[in-house]
Write a protein that holds these residues in place. Structure first.
Motif, short mmCIF file in Angstrom:
data_model
loop_
_atom_site.label_atom_id
_atom_site.label_comp_id
_atom_site.label_asym_id
_atom_site.label_seq_id
_atom_site.Cartn_x
_atom_site.Cartn_y
_atom_site.Cartn_z
N LYS A 133 0.84 -1.19 0.00
CA LYS A 133 0.00 0.00 0.00
C LYS A 133 0.87 1.25 0.00
O LYS A 133 1.92 1.30 0.64
N GLU A 134 0.44 2.27 -0.73
CA GLU A 134 1.17 3.53 -0.80
C GLU A 134 0.82 4.40 0.41
O GLU A 134 -0.35 4.59 0.72
N ASN A 135 1.84 4.90 1.09
CA ASN A 135 1.67 5.75 2.27
C ASN A 135 2.42 7.05 2.05
O ASN A 135 3.46 7.06 1.40
N GLU A 136 1.91 8.15 2.60
CA GLU A 136 2.59 9.43 2.52
C GLU A 136 2.97 9.87 3.92
O GLU A 136 2.15 9.82 4.83
N PHE A 137 4.23 10.30 4.09
CA PHE A 137 4.72 10.72 5.39
C PHE A 137 5.42 12.06 5.27
O PHE A 137 6.02 12.37 4.25
N THR A 138 5.38 12.84 6.36
CA THR A 138 6.22 14.02 6.49
C THR A 138 7.42 13.62 7.32
O THR A 138 7.52 12.49 7.79
N SER A 139 8.32 14.55 7.54
CA SER A 139 9.54 14.21 8.27
C SER A 139 9.28 13.91 9.74
O SER A 139 10.09 13.26 10.40
N ARG A 140 8.17 14.34 10.29
CA ARG A 140 7.88 14.13 11.71
C ARG A 140 6.89 13.01 11.98
O ARG A 140 6.58 12.74 13.13
N ASP A 141 6.37 12.37 10.96
CA ASP A 141 5.40 11.30 11.15
C ASP A 141 6.07 10.03 11.64
O ASP A 141 7.24 9.77 11.36
N GLU A 142 5.30 9.20 12.34
CA GLU A 142 5.76 7.88 12.74
C GLU A 142 5.60 6.94 11.56
O GLU A 142 4.56 6.90 10.92
#
Length: 69
Positions: free
Chosen positions: A35-44
């Protein structure tokens, strides 16, 4: 509570809009379920679907081409 105290509290409680705008999301693919997930630099880093913690970066659409000499 005076107006100056109230204004100082509200300024310190609000997140800076500049910091939020600089965090851009990057797409990663889960190593387990795909599955494709999007994260920022501070996400777990946990997959939204299965909770797996190993991700792969998406490939470029056109690929990269280098000239070697």
């Amino acid at each position: 509570m005076g107006d100056t105290e109230r204004s100082l509290l509200s300024k310190s409680d609000e997140p800076s809009s500049l910091g939020i705008m600089n965090m851009k999301k990057v797409s990663y693919i889960c190593g387990w379920c795909g599955k494709e997930n999007e994260f920022t630099s501070r996400d777990e880093l946990n997959c939204i679907g299965c909770g797996y913690r190993i991700f792969y970066k998406k490939r470029l659409a056109g690929g990269a081409q280098y000239e070697a000499r």
